[in-house]
Scaffold this active site. Structure first.
Site, short mmCIF file in Angstrom:
data_model
loop_
_atom_site.label_atom_id
_atom_site.label_comp_id
_atom_site.label_asym_id
_atom_site.label_seq_id
_atom_site.Cartn_x
_atom_site.Cartn_y
_atom_site.Cartn_z
NE ARG A 1 41.02 53.71 36.61
CZ ARG A 1 40.41 53.50 37.63
NH1 ARG A 1 40.50 54.63 38.55
NH2 ARG A 1 39.49 52.56 37.86
CD GLU B 1 32.04 46.53 43.20
OE1 GLU B 1 33.11 47.31 43.32
OE2 GLU B 1 31.32 46.45 41.97
#
Length: 175
Positions: free
Chosen positions: A58, A95
């Protein structure tokens, strides 16, 4: 124009407990997208830069338009095995696991001054890896500009603590 009004929030995506900040609603509105690009261009003019880099994928949407308007080379920082020539690569923690980003070895010259643009910063792991990847090439990261900062996840603070200059256009909580 308040750019926050053009960000859609989607609860429990991509998994339960995540509030996803969706930029597709911003880029599909031509005025909001133009305003976003114009704001990034204005902030970019505060730095002496040779090249603009963006993190897949993006970040490419914003950085390519900014590079065009500033007449600067645009460098792709890609996921593993997406670039055809010799690459520098770096592994980093997410994560939920590990990832790798790469850049062509001939993308940067020693002492190039690079601006990194991305759509969003959360914990900062990907952004920090991007900086290290660029520095491996002998270039210098001048600053980061993000469209969105998820301020309570600490990514901007993490980069600032490592002496990087960081800007963002809008902020949201990450939870």
């Amino acid at each position: 124009m308040n750019l926050k009004d053009f960000i859609r929030s989607i609860p429990d995506y991509p998994k339960k407990g995540i509030l996803f900040r969706d930029i597709t609603t911003l880029i599909k509105d031509e005025k909001a997208f133009a305003e976003t690009i114009n704001q990034i261009v204005q902030r970019s003019k505060n730095y002496k830069i040779d090249k603009i880099a963006a993190i897949e994928s993006r970040g490419f949407v914003f950085a390519s338009a900014v590079a065009y308007l500033l007449n600067k080379p645009f460098i792709l920082l890609r996921k593993k095995n997406k670039l055809p020539a010799d690459v520098h690569s770096i592994d980093f923690e997410l994560e939920y696991g590990t990832a790798t980003i790469e850049v062509h070895k001939d993308s940067f010259k020693k002492n190039d001054k690079v601006l990194i643009i991305d759509d969003l910063i959360a914990t900062g792991g990907t952004a920090e890896a991007a900086a290290k990847l660029i520095e491996t090439s002998g270039a210098t990261v001048v600053a980061f500009i993000f469209v969105i900062n998820l301020y309570d996840l600490g990514g901007c603070k993490n980069l600032i603590d490592k002496n990087y200059l960081v800007e963002n256009l809008i902020e949201f909580p990450g939870h």
